[in-house]
Scaffold this motif. Sequence first.
Motif, PDB file in Angstrom:
ATOM      1  N   CYS A 531       0.832  -1.208   0.000  1.00  0.00           N
ATOM      2  CA  CYS A 531       0.000   0.000   0.000  1.00  0.00           C
ATOM      3  C   CYS A 531       0.865   1.256   0.000  1.00  0.00           C
ATOM      4  CB  CYS A 531      -0.924   0.006   1.217  1.00  0.00           C
ATOM      5  SG  CYS A 531      -2.147  -1.327   1.208  1.00  0.00           S
ATOM      6  N   TRP A 532       1.924   1.261   0.822  1.00  0.00           N
ATOM      7  CA  TRP A 532       2.760   2.456   0.920  1.00  0.00           C
ATOM      8  C   TRP A 532       3.552   2.712  -0.352  1.00  0.00           C
ATOM      9  CZ3 TRP A 532       4.573   0.148   6.149  1.00  0.00           C
ATOM     10  CH2 TRP A 532       3.608   0.418   7.135  1.00  0.00           C
ATOM     11  N   ASN A 533       3.823   1.676  -1.142  1.00  0.00           N
ATOM     12  CA  ASN A 533       4.670   1.834  -2.320  1.00  0.00           C
ATOM     13  C   ASN A 533       3.889   2.072  -3.608  1.00  0.00           C
ATOM     14  OD1 ASN A 533       7.745   1.420  -1.886  1.00  0.00           O
ATOM     15  ND2 ASN A 533       6.788  -0.061  -0.500  1.00  0.00           N
ATOM     16  N   GLN A 534       2.589   2.165  -3.504  1.00  0.00           N
ATOM     17  CA  GLN A 534       1.814   2.496  -4.700  1.00  0.00           C
ATOM     18  C   GLN A 534       2.126   3.926  -5.133  1.00  0.00           C
ATOM     19  OE1 GLN A 534      -2.283   1.726  -3.727  1.00  0.00           O
ATOM     20  NE2 GLN A 534      -2.123  -0.453  -4.149  1.00  0.00           N
ATOM     21  N   ARG A 536       4.868   5.312  -5.772  1.00  0.00           N
ATOM     22  CA  ARG A 536       6.136   5.888  -5.324  1.00  0.00           C
ATOM     23  C   ARG A 536       7.210   5.629  -6.374  1.00  0.00           C
ATOM     24  NH1 ARG A 536       7.067   7.338   0.142  1.00  0.00           N
ATOM     25  NH2 ARG A 536       9.299   7.048  -0.265  1.00  0.00           N
ATOM     26  N   VAL A 537       8.078   6.627  -6.602  1.00  0.00           N
ATOM     27  CA  VAL A 537       9.199   6.455  -7.515  1.00  0.00           C
ATOM     28  C   VAL A 537      10.325   5.695  -6.820  1.00  0.00           C
ATOM     29  CG1 VAL A 537      10.938   7.612  -8.941  1.00  0.00           C
ATOM     30  CG2 VAL A 537       8.607   8.558  -8.758  1.00  0.00           C
ATOM     31  N   GLU A 538      10.717   6.178  -5.628  1.00  0.00           N
ATOM     32  CA  GLU A 538      11.714   5.494  -4.815  1.00  0.00           C
ATOM     33  C   GLU A 538      11.006   4.558  -3.843  1.00  0.00           C
ATOM     34  OE1 GLU A 538      15.034   5.484  -4.844  1.00  0.00           O
ATOM     35  OE2 GLU A 538      14.983   6.718  -6.658  1.00  0.00           O
ATOM     36  N   PRO A 539      11.402   3.280  -3.779  1.00  0.00           N
ATOM     37  CA  PRO A 539      10.699   2.349  -2.893  1.00  0.00           C
ATOM     38  C   PRO A 539      10.864   2.721  -1.418  1.00  0.00           C
ATOM     39  CG  PRO A 539      12.700   1.349  -3.732  1.00  0.00           C
ATOM     40  CD  PRO A 539      12.524   2.627  -4.488  1.00  0.00           C
ATOM     41  N   LEU A 540       9.785   2.584  -0.675  1.00  0.00           N
ATOM     42  CA  LEU A 540       9.838   2.708   0.779  1.00  0.00           C
ATOM     43  C   LEU A 540      10.039   1.295   1.320  1.00  0.00           C
ATOM     44  CD1 LEU A 540       7.655   4.902   3.059  1.00  0.00           C
ATOM     45  CD2 LEU A 540       8.068   2.524   3.669  1.00  0.00           C
ATOM     46  N   ARG A 541      11.261   1.031   1.808  1.00  0.00           N
ATOM     47  CA  ARG A 541      11.627  -0.327   2.195  1.00  0.00           C
ATOM     48  C   ARG A 541      11.109  -0.668   3.586  1.00  0.00           C
ATOM     49  NH1 ARG A 541      15.996   1.910  -0.094  1.00  0.00           N
ATOM     50  NH2 ARG A 541      16.822   2.463   1.959  1.00  0.00           N
ATOM     51  N   GLU A 566       2.434 -13.359  -3.008  1.00  0.00           N
ATOM     52  CA  GLU A 566       1.091 -13.263  -2.434  1.00  0.00           C
ATOM     53  C   GLU A 566       0.697 -11.805  -2.201  1.00  0.00           C
ATOM     54  OE1 GLU A 566      -0.673 -14.109   1.978  1.00  0.00           O
ATOM     55  OE2 GLU A 566       0.448 -15.764   1.045  1.00  0.00           O
ATOM     56  N   ALA A 567       1.649 -10.976  -1.741  1.00  0.00           N
ATOM     57  CA  ALA A 567       1.365  -9.565  -1.465  1.00  0.00           C
ATOM     58  C   ALA A 567       1.503  -8.698  -2.704  1.00  0.00           C
ATOM     59  CB  ALA A 567       2.312  -9.059  -0.380  1.00  0.00           C
ATOM     60  N   GLN A 568       1.995  -9.290  -3.813  1.00  0.00           N
ATOM     61  CA  GLN A 568       2.276  -8.532  -5.037  1.00  0.00           C
ATOM     62  C   GLN A 568       3.205  -7.358  -4.731  1.00  0.00           C
ATOM     63  OE1 GLN A 568      -1.555  -7.528  -6.748  1.00  0.00           O
ATOM     64  NE2 GLN A 568      -1.862  -9.600  -7.518  1.00  0.00           N
ATOM     65  N   LEU A 569       4.265  -7.664  -3.978  1.00  0.00           N
ATOM     66  CA  LEU A 569       5.225  -6.653  -3.537  1.00  0.00           C
ATOM     67  C   LEU A 569       6.562  -6.903  -4.209  1.00  0.00           C
ATOM     68  CD1 LEU A 569       5.918  -4.300  -1.542  1.00  0.00           C
ATOM     69  CD2 LEU A 569       6.612  -6.076   0.094  1.00  0.00           C
ATOM     70  N   ALA A 570       7.167  -5.850  -4.749  1.00  0.00           N
ATOM     71  CA  ALA A 570       8.484  -5.969  -5.369  1.00  0.00           C
ATOM     72  C   ALA A 570       9.527  -6.278  -4.307  1.00  0.00           C
ATOM     73  CB  ALA A 570       8.843  -4.679  -6.100  1.00  0.00           C
ATOM     74  N   ALA A 571      10.485  -7.152  -4.660  1.00  0.00           N
ATOM     75  CA  ALA A 571      11.491  -7.580  -3.679  1.00  0.00           C
ATOM     76  C   ALA A 571      12.370  -6.428  -3.213  1.00  0.00           C
ATOM     77  CB  ALA A 571      12.363  -8.687  -4.279  1.00  0.00           C
ATOM     78  N   ASN A 572      12.574  -5.395  -4.072  1.00  0.00           N
ATOM     79  CA  ASN A 572      13.445  -4.288  -3.668  1.00  0.00           C
ATOM     80  C   ASN A 572      12.806  -3.383  -2.628  1.00  0.00           C
ATOM     81  OD1 ASN A 572      11.545  -3.013  -5.263  1.00  0.00           O
ATOM     82  ND2 ASN A 572      13.040  -1.893  -6.495  1.00  0.00           N
ATOM     83  N   MET A 700       1.488   9.756   8.603  1.00  0.00           N
ATOM     84  CA  MET A 700       2.770  10.436   8.410  1.00  0.00           C
ATOM     85  C   MET A 700       3.054  10.646   6.929  1.00  0.00           C
ATOM     86  SD  MET A 700       5.203   8.432  11.146  1.00  0.00           S
ATOM     87  CE  MET A 700       4.782   8.298  12.886  1.00  0.00           C
ATOM     88  N   LEU A 701       2.806   9.616   6.130  1.00  0.00           N
ATOM     89  CA  LEU A 701       3.072   9.718   4.692  1.00  0.00           C
ATOM     90  C   LEU A 701       2.110  10.688   4.025  1.00  0.00           C
ATOM     91  CD1 LEU A 701       3.762   5.944   3.889  1.00  0.00           C
ATOM     92  CD2 LEU A 701       5.446   7.786   4.114  1.00  0.00           C
ATOM     93  N   GLU A 702       0.847  10.657   4.448  1.00  0.00           N
ATOM     94  CA  GLU A 702      -0.135  11.586   3.875  1.00  0.00           C
ATOM     95  C   GLU A 702       0.212  13.029   4.197  1.00  0.00           C
ATOM     96  OE1 GLU A 702      -3.778  10.225   5.514  1.00  0.00           O
ATOM     97  OE2 GLU A 702      -3.904   8.431   4.237  1.00  0.00           O
ATOM     98  N   ALA A 703       0.891  13.263   5.343  1.00  0.00           N
ATOM     99  CA  ALA A 703       1.273  14.617   5.748  1.00  0.00           C
ATOM    100  C   ALA A 703       2.580  15.065   5.099  1.00  0.00           C
ATOM    101  CB  ALA A 703       1.406  14.688   7.272  1.00  0.00           C
ATOM    102  N   GLY A 704       3.153  14.261   4.192  1.00  0.00           N
ATOM    103  CA  GLY A 704       4.360  14.649   3.492  1.00  0.00           C
ATOM    104  C   GLY A 704       5.552  13.772   3.786  1.00  0.00           C
ATOM    105  N   GLY A 705       5.468  12.964   4.846  1.00  0.00           N
ATOM    106  CA  GLY A 705       6.531  12.008   5.135  1.00  0.00           C
ATOM    107  C   GLY A 705       7.799  12.622   5.683  1.00  0.00           C
TER     108      GLY A 705
END
Length: 711
Positions: A531-534, A536-541, A566-572, A700-705
């Motif tokens: 959800c957090w990485n949708q 996003r250009v730079e991945p939030l690890r 299962e989570a459809q999440l990129a490994a990076n 936090m992310l919605e407020a600009g991170g």
Amino acid sequence: MPSSRPRSRRASLLSSEVLDRSRILDTLVNNLDGMVYRCLNDENWSMVFVSQGCQRLTGYSADQILQDPGFSWNRITHPEDRGRVSEALGWAIASRQRFAVEYRIITASREVKWILERGVPVLNEQGELVLEGLMEDISQQKAMVESLEQAEERFRHIFENASEGIFQSTREGRYLAANQALARLYRYDSPEQLIDELSDLDQRLYVDPERRNEFLRLMKSSGEVLNFESEILRRDGSRLWISENAHEVWDARGRFVCYEGTVQDISERKHYQEQLERQANHDLLTGLPNRTLLADRLEQGLAQATRLGYYLCVVFIDLDNFKFINDGLGHAVGDLLLKEVAERLGGCLRASDTVARLGGDEFVLVINSHYQVSTVISLLERVLREVNRPVLLDGREFQVGASLGVAMFPDDGRDADSLLKRADIAMYAAKKVGRNNFQFFTEDLNRIANDRLNIEAAMRLALEQDGFEVYYQPKVDGQRRIVGVEALARWFHPELGPVGPDRFIPIAEETGLIQPLTVAILRRAFAAARCWNQDRVEPLRVAVNLSPLLFIGQDLVQRLGDLLDEAQLAANCVEVEITETVFLGDKDRAVKVLEELRTLGVQLAMDDFGTGYSSLSYLRHFPLDVVKIDRSLVTDVESEEEVAMIAGAAISLGKRLRKRVVAEGVENQAQFDFLCEQGCDEFQGFLFSRPVPAAAIDRMLEAGGVLSACG
């Protein structure tokens, strides 16, 4: 902005440090037991620098060597060795490789010395190729070898024709000489083969390596050993009992030369003695130690526990329902049951522990070298499970339980009789509670055992009901922007209250629950990370900790890949955190798993960097992307100069090895400013945020991170 005074002070410290280094280097070079040099790559190997050790080594002063136009190193090299030395140095220069060569020189007093020269070709300040190195006097070592060769020649006839095994050996455990009888005794084809292959006596010859230490102790105290009996391993793997008689050999100047002695085969006599001792010390039915041997093992265990400060645990075991089987099916069937139980009990223990049979259906366990009650509890649970497994007797299947009473040294008694008596009392308490359980004699330990069992049971239920939660602690960069989070397991039990990871993680590892717990945490963390990485250009690890026990299994990488799919999440988007304990078992397997994880695409991080004793080599050799500076190197970094130096060095090391450096435990602005100045990449700690639920990270992310100081 930092003031100028600290900056000036740091400059002053650096200046004095440079001066100190120069003085230390000069002192070190000129006090070495040998001569440090630099010479030209010319016909005579002309010296351009020599240390003060040249006087002791050659008899020539530094001025004579460097300024006398008639002096050349080639001239003082022994004529018979010049060609060989030139060839060795020429090869080193041509291949740009280090070299080491032994040869003779003729000193100013015409004395011939053997030296060992080690060096390397380098470019000097003008870019010219020169040689730099160290020369050491090895004449004494050479003389020793010659002396030993002469001694070998004198005694060769005795060696070759004696009927007993004869040997000469070093203190370090290597044979210098052996005769054919010894080679034949140890199953080698020749003495030469024995000497070549048997180079580590304590590990490769003696079944018990401590026998070599005892041999050396006796030699040191009296200069000889008489009738020294040991069990040894022969070349073909068979075992043999021998008796050694040996003494020290010294030369005319009072210098140690070797050990010299004889070896006899005493296997037949020893086996007869063992049969007599076994009959006296072991139960005839089960082969277990009997009451006599148990007393001896208890005394040994008590002495060791007293010396090392460990617990010693005495467990009194009485089988439940044995009388029913023994009386109903007969003593022959009862004996079969006792032998089966004895085998199962032995399979539960380590070689250092003891299981004994007192008689009837009563057994005693002596469990050594435990420093945590929790590990004792795990062992007792395993004993109950093993005894309780169905057993086939006289064509019928039976299930036999056991009541266990436990007494601990030093809390419950300090001698064998007291511990046995109190373990017996606790065993009867176990029978009263309901059989097929264990009870501690001490109420406090009973409380700990019950608490642990309650937590384990509650954990199993929580895993079935998805009762564990995941909290996340943000990681920020130098601009306080959230660049990642660490996923942390949290457990809030309706009756037990908040249960800390320091309580439930060790139990999960001991009981095998660590794998389903890890899967549950990863599944939640990966879903949140997706959800957090949708968009996003730079991945939030998202960083996840993996227990070292998971590396023992065969499917870690496959299971992690399945969870990512299962989570459809990129490994990076995933960072796997490990500690150096991963490498303390099967290191090769651990490295293979890490390489497979990197191939999968996840990032690999070394957690708790700076707290172990092997982390530096791990950084160099293992496929790691990130190092996390342990909080112990961050605490007081703003006020303690030594802490600041160590933290700065750790960060610098990580950066030079091209690792991403993360500091954890950042709690105030001064720490953050210092770590930024040192080049740290990411930061984690209460200054920015405590671990929070996923919803808080959303806000936090919605407020600009970008995080300000945590209130």
